[in-house]
Design an enzyme around this catalytic site. Structure first.
Site, mmCIF file in Angstrom:
data_model
loop_
_atom_site.group_PDB
_atom_site.id
_atom_site.type_symbol
_atom_site.label_atom_id
_atom_site.label_comp_id
_atom_site.label_asym_id
_atom_site.label_seq_id
_atom_site.Cartn_x
_atom_site.Cartn_y
_atom_site.Cartn_z
ATOM 1 N N ASP A 109 121.802 2.388 14.860
ATOM 2 C CA ASP A 109 120.430 1.894 14.827
ATOM 3 C C ASP A 109 120.356 0.644 15.688
ATOM 4 O O ASP A 109 121.272 -0.175 15.712
ATOM 5 C CB ASP A 109 119.950 1.623 13.396
ATOM 6 C CG ASP A 109 120.838 0.685 12.617
ATOM 7 O OD1 ASP A 109 120.503 -0.517 12.527
ATOM 8 O OD2 ASP A 109 121.875 1.142 12.095
ATOM 9 N N GLU A 114 114.954 -5.532 2.568
ATOM 10 C CA GLU A 114 116.196 -6.289 2.397
ATOM 11 C C GLU A 114 116.009 -7.648 1.740
ATOM 12 O O GLU A 114 116.987 -8.275 1.343
ATOM 13 C CB GLU A 114 116.859 -6.519 3.761
ATOM 14 C CG GLU A 114 117.146 -5.274 4.557
ATOM 15 C CD GLU A 114 117.796 -5.597 5.893
ATOM 16 O OE1 GLU A 114 118.674 -6.486 5.934
ATOM 17 O OE2 GLU A 114 117.414 -4.976 6.895
#
Length: 302
Positions: A5, A91
């Protein structure tokens, strides 16, 4: 399947070399919050497309209105072709409660589903276990745990095992992932769960006149979709309120083990029901103010 990613940090990537190195899937950061767009998005996308890599996009979720963040994400990726699920990267708490963060993720995911986009959560093992509640744990998970041979989470479609990987064609370190076929967009769109509690809530709000943003009654289908969430956002019930919505609140409190007093569901939010609301809010990590707003309502619907 091996995957990476990337974001703006990786800049220009030689995707032919990446593919030659054995990478099959590339996830590209598209957006963050309400305004940030990856300045390399188009070039990274076209480069990956040119060598026939499987492509996915992700959005970094912040603490804004989740529908507005979802709308921004889709406005950027709508014209781009994806093979993999659309990922909500969560996150950080950003000072929010677990219930609020989870609600934001759920609303974002439901917005994607209602617009025929197949969602997935990305999070670390620890954050997923400790800072997200059960309301989002039916969504596919892409999980990060660096240095571990396997993540703690047991049900996942992607495992990010390093953030310091070296892949030919990428400048500097890059995240490394193993993906299962579950990361791909399903041929059939995910179907929300029909819930009797939700259906009774929809019937009650129709009865008391709460409407969606377009002034429409809810379809009593037992599904928390975008229109039902619009009505949930309008719920505001305070001390001494009366009526059928209060009765629904009392029924839910009693069903969840919070005693509203000898009168039971009498449709009056008196002192005993107020105490039950506060105890319930405390049990769910909410501010115990006794006001039934959208966050408390979402918890009552579970």
């Amino acid at each position: 399947m091996r995957g990476i990613d990337i974001a703006s940090y990786q800049g220009n990537v030689d995707f032919q070399r990446v593919k030659n190195a054995g990478i099959e899937i590339v996830y590209i950061k598209a957006t963050e919050g309400l305004t940030y767009k990856n300045p390399f998005l188009e070039s990274q996308y076209s480069g990956a497309m040119a060598v026939d890599l499987k492509i996915g996009f992700y959005h970094y979720l912040r603490a804004n209105d989740p529908i507005r963040e979802a709308q921004f994400f889709l406005s950027v990726v709508d014209e781009l072709s994806a093979d993999c699920k659309y990922v909500i990267d969560v996150e950080e708490l950003f000072g929010q409660t677990i219930a609020k963060v989870s609600s934001n993720v759920r609303i974002f995911a439901d917005f994607l589903i209602s617009n025929n986009y197949d969602p997935c959560i990305y999070s670390s093992d620890n954050f997923y276990a400790t800072n997200l509640d059960s309301s989002v744990k039916d969504l596919p998970l892409w999980v990060a745990n660096y240095g571990a041979s396997m993540p703690i989470a047991t049900n996942f479609v992607g495992f990010q095992f390093s953030n310091t990987g070296v892949v030919d064609g990428v400048n500097g370190p890059v995240d490394l992932n193993d993906f299962s076929s579950g990361i791909f967009i399903d041929s059939v769109n995910p179907q929300p769960i029909v819930n009797t509690v939700v259906r009774i809530f929809q019937r009650t709000t129709n009865l008391v006149g709460l409407r969606d943003v377009n002034g429409n009654r809810l379809v009593e289908d037992g599904i928390i979709g975008i229109r039902t969430r619009q009505v949930i956002a309008k719920v505001f019930v305070t001390s001494n309120a009366t009526g059928e919505l209060v009765r629904w609140i009392q029924h839910r409190l009693i069903a969840l083990g919070f005693n509203c007093g000898p009168a039971g569901a009498d449709s009056i939010l008196g002192p005993l029901t107020l105490g039950a609301v506060k105890r319930f809010q405390t049990s769910r990590g909410l501010a115990s103010d006794g006001i039934v707003g959208h966050l408390t309502t979402m918890q009552l619907l579970r």
